[in-house]
Design a protein around this motif. Structure first.
Motif, PDB file in Angstrom:
ATOM      1  N   ARG A 215       0.853  -1.382   0.030  1.00  0.00           N
ATOM      2  CA  ARG A 215      -0.161   0.006   0.008  1.00  0.00           C
ATOM      3  C   ARG A 215       0.998   1.230   0.124  1.00  0.00           C
ATOM      4  NH1 ARG A 215      -2.494  -1.752   5.385  1.00  0.00           N
ATOM      5  NH2 ARG A 215      -0.512  -2.231   5.740  1.00  0.00           N
ATOM      6  N   LEU A 216       0.757   1.949  -1.018  1.00  0.00           N
ATOM      7  CA  LEU A 216       1.655   3.019  -1.231  1.00  0.00           C
ATOM      8  C   LEU A 216       0.972   4.321  -1.105  1.00  0.00           C
ATOM      9  CD1 LEU A 216       4.408   4.311  -2.320  1.00  0.00           C
ATOM     10  CD2 LEU A 216       3.674   3.913  -4.512  1.00  0.00           C
ATOM     11  N   GLY A 217       1.349   5.270  -0.568  1.00  0.00           N
ATOM     12  CA  GLY A 217       0.647   6.759  -0.414  1.00  0.00           C
ATOM     13  C   GLY A 217       1.675   7.489  -1.138  1.00  0.00           C
ATOM     14  N   ILE A 218       1.055   8.502  -2.083  1.00  0.00           N
ATOM     15  CA  ILE A 218       1.710   9.571  -2.801  1.00  0.00           C
ATOM     16  C   ILE A 218       1.094  10.969  -2.533  1.00  0.00           C
ATOM     17  CG2 ILE A 218       2.739  10.324  -4.958  1.00  0.00           C
ATOM     18  CD1 ILE A 218       2.593   7.704  -5.823  1.00  0.00           C
ATOM     19  N   ALA A 219       2.091  11.851  -2.007  1.00  0.00           N
ATOM     20  CA  ALA A 219       1.333  13.280  -1.605  1.00  0.00           C
ATOM     21  C   ALA A 219       1.014  13.708  -3.059  1.00  0.00           C
ATOM     22  CB  ALA A 219       2.438  14.199  -1.061  1.00  0.00           C
ATOM     23  N   GLU A 220      -0.411  14.529  -3.018  1.00  0.00           N
ATOM     24  CA  GLU A 220      -0.802  14.979  -4.287  1.00  0.00           C
ATOM     25  C   GLU A 220       0.059  15.995  -4.877  1.00  0.00           C
ATOM     26  OE1 GLU A 220      -5.756  15.344  -3.611  1.00  0.00           O
ATOM     27  OE2 GLU A 220      -4.513  16.620  -2.104  1.00  0.00           O
ATOM     28  N   HIS A 221       0.720  16.905  -4.154  1.00  0.00           N
ATOM     29  CA  HIS A 221       1.828  17.862  -4.848  1.00  0.00           C
ATOM     30  C   HIS A 221       2.924  17.019  -5.218  1.00  0.00           C
ATOM     31  CE1 HIS A 221       3.749  18.000  -0.865  1.00  0.00           C
ATOM     32  NE2 HIS A 221       4.792  18.172  -1.558  1.00  0.00           N
ATOM     33  N   VAL A 222       3.060  15.936  -5.093  1.00  0.00           N
ATOM     34  CA  VAL A 222       4.138  15.049  -5.582  1.00  0.00           C
ATOM     35  C   VAL A 222       3.844  14.379  -6.771  1.00  0.00           C
ATOM     36  CG1 VAL A 222       5.850  13.225  -4.844  1.00  0.00           C
ATOM     37  CG2 VAL A 222       5.159  14.986  -3.336  1.00  0.00           C
ATOM     38  N   ALA A 223       2.632  13.855  -7.062  1.00  0.00           N
ATOM     39  CA  ALA A 223       2.219  12.776  -7.864  1.00  0.00           C
ATOM     40  C   ALA A 223       2.427  13.551  -9.312  1.00  0.00           C
ATOM     41  CB  ALA A 223       0.939  12.170  -7.452  1.00  0.00           C
ATOM     42  N   GLY A 224       3.014  13.313 -10.184  1.00  0.00           N
ATOM     43  CA  GLY A 224       3.264  13.858 -11.355  1.00  0.00           C
ATOM     44  C   GLY A 224       2.716  13.076 -12.389  1.00  0.00           C
ATOM     45  N   PRO A 225       2.420  13.355 -13.616  1.00  0.00           N
ATOM     46  CA  PRO A 225       1.970  12.794 -14.950  1.00  0.00           C
ATOM     47  C   PRO A 225       2.677  11.387 -15.104  1.00  0.00           C
ATOM     48  CG  PRO A 225       3.258  14.654 -15.735  1.00  0.00           C
ATOM     49  CD  PRO A 225       3.024  14.468 -14.195  1.00  0.00           C
ATOM     50  N   GLU A 226       3.778  11.309 -14.759  1.00  0.00           N
ATOM     51  CA  GLU A 226       4.632  10.109 -14.940  1.00  0.00           C
ATOM     52  C   GLU A 226       4.151   8.791 -14.017  1.00  0.00           C
ATOM     53  OE1 GLU A 226       6.725  11.939 -11.494  1.00  0.00           O
ATOM     54  OE2 GLU A 226       5.783  12.561 -13.661  1.00  0.00           O
ATOM     55  N   VAL A 227       3.395   9.140 -12.922  1.00  0.00           N
ATOM     56  CA  VAL A 227       3.183   8.101 -12.267  1.00  0.00           C
ATOM     57  C   VAL A 227       2.406   6.804 -12.808  1.00  0.00           C
ATOM     58  CG1 VAL A 227       1.793   7.592 -10.172  1.00  0.00           C
ATOM     59  CG2 VAL A 227       3.275   9.457 -10.014  1.00  0.00           C
ATOM     60  N   PRO A 228       1.300   6.947 -13.651  1.00  0.00           N
ATOM     61  CA  PRO A 228       0.713   5.688 -14.161  1.00  0.00           C
ATOM     62  C   PRO A 228       1.330   4.881 -14.928  1.00  0.00           C
ATOM     63  CG  PRO A 228      -0.761   7.907 -14.198  1.00  0.00           C
ATOM     64  CD  PRO A 228       0.682   8.445 -13.690  1.00  0.00           C
ATOM     65  N   THR A 229       2.326   5.562 -15.684  1.00  0.00           N
ATOM     66  CA  THR A 229       3.211   4.960 -16.574  1.00  0.00           C
ATOM     67  C   THR A 229       4.138   4.009 -15.849  1.00  0.00           C
ATOM     68  OG1 THR A 229       3.099   6.781 -18.133  1.00  0.00           O
ATOM     69  CG2 THR A 229       4.867   5.268 -18.370  1.00  0.00           C
ATOM     70  N   LEU A 230       4.571   4.676 -14.617  1.00  0.00           N
ATOM     71  CA  LEU A 230       5.401   3.876 -13.877  1.00  0.00           C
ATOM     72  C   LEU A 230       4.783   2.627 -13.164  1.00  0.00           C
ATOM     73  CD1 LEU A 230       7.419   6.897 -12.232  1.00  0.00           C
ATOM     74  CD2 LEU A 230       8.446   5.160 -13.672  1.00  0.00           C
ATOM     75  N   LEU A 231       3.824   2.801 -12.855  1.00  0.00           N
ATOM     76  CA  LEU A 231       3.109   1.793 -12.084  1.00  0.00           C
ATOM     77  C   LEU A 231       2.790   0.858 -13.102  1.00  0.00           C
ATOM     78  CD1 LEU A 231       0.814   3.693  -9.577  1.00  0.00           C
ATOM     79  CD2 LEU A 231       2.654   2.520  -9.058  1.00  0.00           C
ATOM     80  N   ALA A 232       2.264   1.245 -14.154  1.00  0.00           N
ATOM     81  CA  ALA A 232       2.074   0.280 -15.374  1.00  0.00           C
ATOM     82  C   ALA A 232       3.033  -0.456 -15.488  1.00  0.00           C
ATOM     83  CB  ALA A 232       1.594   0.829 -16.551  1.00  0.00           C
ATOM     84  N   ARG A 233       4.346   0.046 -15.682  1.00  0.00           N
ATOM     85  CA  ARG A 233       5.558  -0.817 -16.108  1.00  0.00           C
ATOM     86  C   ARG A 233       6.050  -1.739 -14.991  1.00  0.00           C
ATOM     87  NH1 ARG A 233      10.299   3.044 -18.440  1.00  0.00           N
ATOM     88  NH2 ARG A 233       8.789   2.957 -20.154  1.00  0.00           N
ATOM     89  N   LEU A 234       5.615  -1.285 -13.691  1.00  0.00           N
ATOM     90  CA  LEU A 234       6.136  -2.242 -12.716  1.00  0.00           C
ATOM     91  C   LEU A 234       5.218  -3.545 -12.553  1.00  0.00           C
ATOM     92  CD1 LEU A 234       6.507   0.405  -9.420  1.00  0.00           C
ATOM     93  CD2 LEU A 234       8.393  -1.047 -10.506  1.00  0.00           C
ATOM     94  N   ASN A 235       3.859  -3.170 -12.822  1.00  0.00           N
ATOM     95  CA  ASN A 235       3.066  -4.379 -12.946  1.00  0.00           C
ATOM     96  C   ASN A 235       3.546  -5.278 -13.964  1.00  0.00           C
ATOM     97  OD1 ASN A 235       0.249  -5.525 -12.174  1.00  0.00           O
ATOM     98  ND2 ASN A 235      -0.156  -5.097 -14.382  1.00  0.00           N
TER      99      ASN A 235
END
Length: 291
Positions: free
Chosen positions: A95-115
């Motif tokens: 379970r990962l928490g990311i602060a709203e002002h930290v989460a950039g547009p790259e996050v979905p791509t990174l998570l998809a690659r990890l998956n």
């Protein structure tokens, strides 16, 4: 004629160098040294008979053969990871928490690659302000958080600086003699506290005209020309401009982005290390110099 056999470590080194345009950042993401990364790449190039990466004192980039090989190399790594995951019936999650002002547009791509690399690992993501995420982490509701550094904490892994500015739409007009119209996040948001303290120290009158609607809603209000807001310089909407100097607003202090984690199993730590390296990459100018 026999074809050269590929080893996973060498191909992974090549893909990671290509992703980060940096030997140092690739080594960090893979949890090894720059020297080891260079040896793996050289071994791969010798087996294939092509130079895949061009490296100069100021630049790391793909060669023409490297560009052709990149997508097949990704597929090779993904197939290997799927095969390894198939041998384990254990489905893991963190379970990962990311602060709203930290989460950039790259996050979905990174998570998809990890998956893609580890289908047996499920990452549950929660977006909120830093203070709430840290409270959830301390209570055991989250396994890891990427947040703004809090003044009362000195633990965690430093991922780099985060800079803030005053942003508004180009058409925003502040009436002379009237309080500054400010779009703000929820009262417990640390970025809001920074902005309010800065305004108070300069004796600037202000009114919150858009309060507590979440980070995306605040940015939408700023883009619409309703108010100014204190935002991350990296994540401010593309249709806004920094107006602090023009409007005589106080300079906002920088913060640090920190990673806190209780994860201990290797594959979860590998996933976190990849995310951390990506955050560092997105906070520094790309191609600033080869390493």
């Amino acid at each position: 004629m026999s074809r050269p056999a590929l080893d996973v470590e060498s191909v992974q080194a090549f893909v990671t160098i290509a992703d980060f345009q940096s030997f140092t950042k690739a080594a960090e993401a893979l949890g090894t040294t720059q020297g080891a990364i260079s040896v793996r790449l050289k071994r791969l190039e010798e087996r294939l008979g092509y130079k895949l990466i061009e490296r100069t004192p100021r630049l790391v980039r793909l060669s023409a053969p490297g560009a052709s090989f990149l997508n097949p190399a990704r597929e090779f790594i993904a197939a290997h990871d799927r095969a390894m995951a198939a041998l384990s019936c254990e489905c893991r999650r963190f379970r990962l928490g990311i602060a709203e002002h930290v989460a950039g547009p790259e996050v979905p791509t990174l998570l998809a690659r990890l998956n893609e690399r580890d289908p047996a690992l499920t990452i549950e993501v929660r977006l909120e302000n830093s203070r709430n995420l840290l409270d959830a982490f301390d209570s055991g509701d989250l396994d890891a958080v990427i947040v703004r550094q809090e003044d009362d904490r000195r633990d965690g892994e430093d991922l780099g600086p985060e800079h803030f500015g005053w942003f508004a739409a180009p058409q925003f007009h502040q009436q002379p003699g009237k309080p500054l119209r400010v779009a703000a996040l929820a009262p417990c948001c640390g970025v809001r506290d920074i902005a309010i303290r800065a305004l108070a120290s300069d004796g600037i009158e202000w009114n919150e005209v858009f309060v507590g609607g979440g980070h995306a809603a605040v940015m939408a209000a700023v883009s619409a020309g309703l108010a100014v807001a204190a935002l991350s310089c990296r994540l401010a909407p593309a249709d806004t401009i920094e107006v602090g100097q023009r409007m005589g607003l106080p300079e906002l202090p920088s913060s640090r982005i920190m990673l806190h984690s209780t994860l201990t199993d290797r594959r979860s730590r590998d996933a976190l290390r990849t995310l951390a390296a990506a955050y560092r990459e997105h906070r520094s100018p790309r191609y600033a110099g080869a390493d």
